[in-house]
Design a protein around this motif. Structure first.
Motif, PDB file in Angstrom:
ATOM      1  N   LEU A 139       0.877  -1.183   0.000  1.00 34.01           N
ATOM      2  CA  LEU A 139       0.000   0.000   0.000  1.00 34.01           C
ATOM      3  C   LEU A 139       0.914   1.234   0.000  1.00 34.01           C
ATOM      4  N   VAL A 140       0.625   2.194  -0.859  1.00 33.40           N
ATOM      5  CA  VAL A 140       1.474   3.396  -0.923  1.00 33.40           C
ATOM      6  C   VAL A 140       0.747   4.581  -0.265  1.00 33.40           C
ATOM      7  N   VAL A 141       1.338   5.074   0.809  1.00 34.01           N
ATOM      8  CA  VAL A 141       0.791   6.222   1.542  1.00 34.01           C
ATOM      9  C   VAL A 141       1.716   7.412   1.278  1.00 34.01           C
ATOM     10  N   VAL A 142       1.118   8.559   0.950  1.00 36.78           N
ATOM     11  CA  VAL A 142       1.927   9.723   0.576  1.00 36.78           C
ATOM     12  C   VAL A 142       1.687  10.862   1.572  1.00 36.78           C
ATOM     13  N   ILE A 195      -9.146  16.899   7.578  1.00 37.57           N
ATOM     14  CA  ILE A 195      -9.185  15.433   7.442  1.00 37.57           C
ATOM     15  C   ILE A 195     -10.581  14.983   7.021  1.00 37.57           C
ATOM     16  N   LYS A 196     -11.604  15.584   7.640  1.00 33.64           N
ATOM     17  CA  LYS A 196     -12.982  15.187   7.305  1.00 33.64           C
ATOM     18  C   LYS A 196     -13.276  15.455   5.830  1.00 33.64           C
ATOM     19  N   ILE A 225     -10.979   9.596   0.033  1.00 37.21           N
ATOM     20  CA  ILE A 225      -9.521   9.397   0.080  1.00 37.21           C
ATOM     21  C   ILE A 225      -9.128   8.910   1.473  1.00 37.21           C
ATOM     22  N   PRO A 226      -8.492   7.736   1.581  1.00 40.73           N
ATOM     23  CA  PRO A 226      -8.089   7.239   2.906  1.00 40.73           C
ATOM     24  C   PRO A 226      -7.010   8.122   3.538  1.00 40.73           C
ATOM     25  N   VAL A 227      -7.162   8.337   4.837  1.00 38.67           N
ATOM     26  CA  VAL A 227      -6.215   9.207   5.559  1.00 38.67           C
ATOM     27  C   VAL A 227      -5.580   8.448   6.721  1.00 38.67           C
ATOM     28  N   MET A 228      -4.236   8.568   6.798  1.00 40.98           N
ATOM     29  CA  MET A 228      -3.485   8.064   7.952  1.00 40.98           C
ATOM     30  C   MET A 228      -3.110   9.283   8.794  1.00 40.98           C
ATOM     31  N   CYS A 266     -10.190   7.878  10.023  1.00 45.81           N
ATOM     32  CA  CYS A 266      -8.826   7.561   9.577  1.00 45.81           C
ATOM     33  C   CYS A 266      -8.634   6.039   9.621  1.00 45.81           C
ATOM     34  N   PHE A 267      -7.816   5.506   8.704  1.00 45.21           N
ATOM     35  CA  PHE A 267      -7.647   4.041   8.676  1.00 45.21           C
ATOM     36  C   PHE A 267      -6.470   3.581   9.518  1.00 45.21           C
TER      37      PHE A 267
END
Ligand code: KIV
Length: 272
Positions: free
Chosen positions: A87-90, A132-133, A140-143, A184-185
């Protein structure tokens, strides 16, 4: 707990939540380019973080603040072209999400569209809740990222351990619960006491990935160039170096220089 590793063909944000539920630890490393990302993905790392630490590691800046959205997209696009499983998180860079939620969404959309990354990460708790919301509402998934947040280094003044005092620890716990509640995931916890990190990981159902946060969390992240020993002036207690590439590379390159000077390279087999 020892848990048999499932053979996940492709890691998604849902896979990570399942891993936590199944007690399987999550591995995460940074990468900023195609060649390194290909190795990291091939070695079975679950999550590749295109971190804004590229500002230090790739560009030689003192802090993460100078890197731009365009530069993050450039790094992330190379990483995405390399991967088959991770999984690529940017990272959303400093200045691309703090001023208002609409700008935050525009920045996150640019990352997703122009790099092909799978999720974004941003630093902070309730101060950036609305941003974030807005990003989450667009699918779009947010960490999240709490504890030592390097984009705020000028506010902290030093890179020392955060949340040792009760007040800051309480805020961090509230922020973690809030990040989970709004969707957030996963959350990165950087450089905080191990006991606090464990407590946070046990209080929420989304994965908590630690760096300098002990082993009571759901996974670990390190900066690739640090764990490979390519950087050698940085010695935080939490860093385990798996290689000493700085020395190996320096001696290989010096040998090349000697070979060229001695007309030992190329030899008869190495020419046409
Ligand atoms: O940018 C980065 O490399 C990070 C990790 C330290 C978590 O945010």
């Amino acid at each position: 707990m020892s848990v048999a590793k499932k053979d996940y063909k492709r890691i998604t944000v849902k896979t990570l939540v399942d891993m936590k539920a199944n007690g399987e630890k999550i591995s995460m490393l940074t990468a900023y380019d195609y060649t390194m990302a290909k190795i990291v993905d091939g070695a079975g790392v679950d999550v590749i973080l295109v971190g804004d630490s590229a500002s230090n590691v790739m560009a030689g800046h003192e802090t993460t603040l100078p890197i731009t959205l365009d530069q993050m997209i450039y790094h992330a696009a190379g990483v995405v072209r390399a991967i088959e499983r991770s999984l690529v998180v940017v990272d959303l860079p400093f200045g691309s999400y703090q001023s208002d939620p609409k700008e935050a969404l525009r920045s996150a959309i640019r990352i997703m569209k122009e790099s092909g990354g799978h999720a974004v990460k941003l630093e902070g708790g309730k101060e950036v809740k609305e941003s974030i919301k807005r990003i989450l509402n667009a699918g779009i998934p947010v960490m999240g990222h709490l504890g030592l947040t390097p984009q705020s280094i000028y506010k902290f003044g030093t890179y020392t351990v955060r949340a040792k005092e009760e007040e800051e620890a309480d805020k961090l716990k509230e922020d973690a619960l809030m990040l989970e509640r709004i969707g957030c995931f996963a959350i990165v916890l950087e450089k905080i006491p191990a006991k606090l990190a464990k407590e946070v990981a046990e209080s929420i159902s989304i994965p908590v990935i630690g760096i300098g946060a002990g082993n009571g969390v759901d996974g670990q992240v390190l900066v690739l160039h640090d764990m490979l020993g390519m950087t050698h002036e940085f010695h935080p207690r939490f860093l385990r170096r798996y290689m000493n590439l700085y020395e190996d590379m320096t001696s290989s390159i010096s040998q090349y220089v000697k070979d060229v000077k001695a007309v030992d390279f190329p030899n008869d087999e190495e020419q046409y």
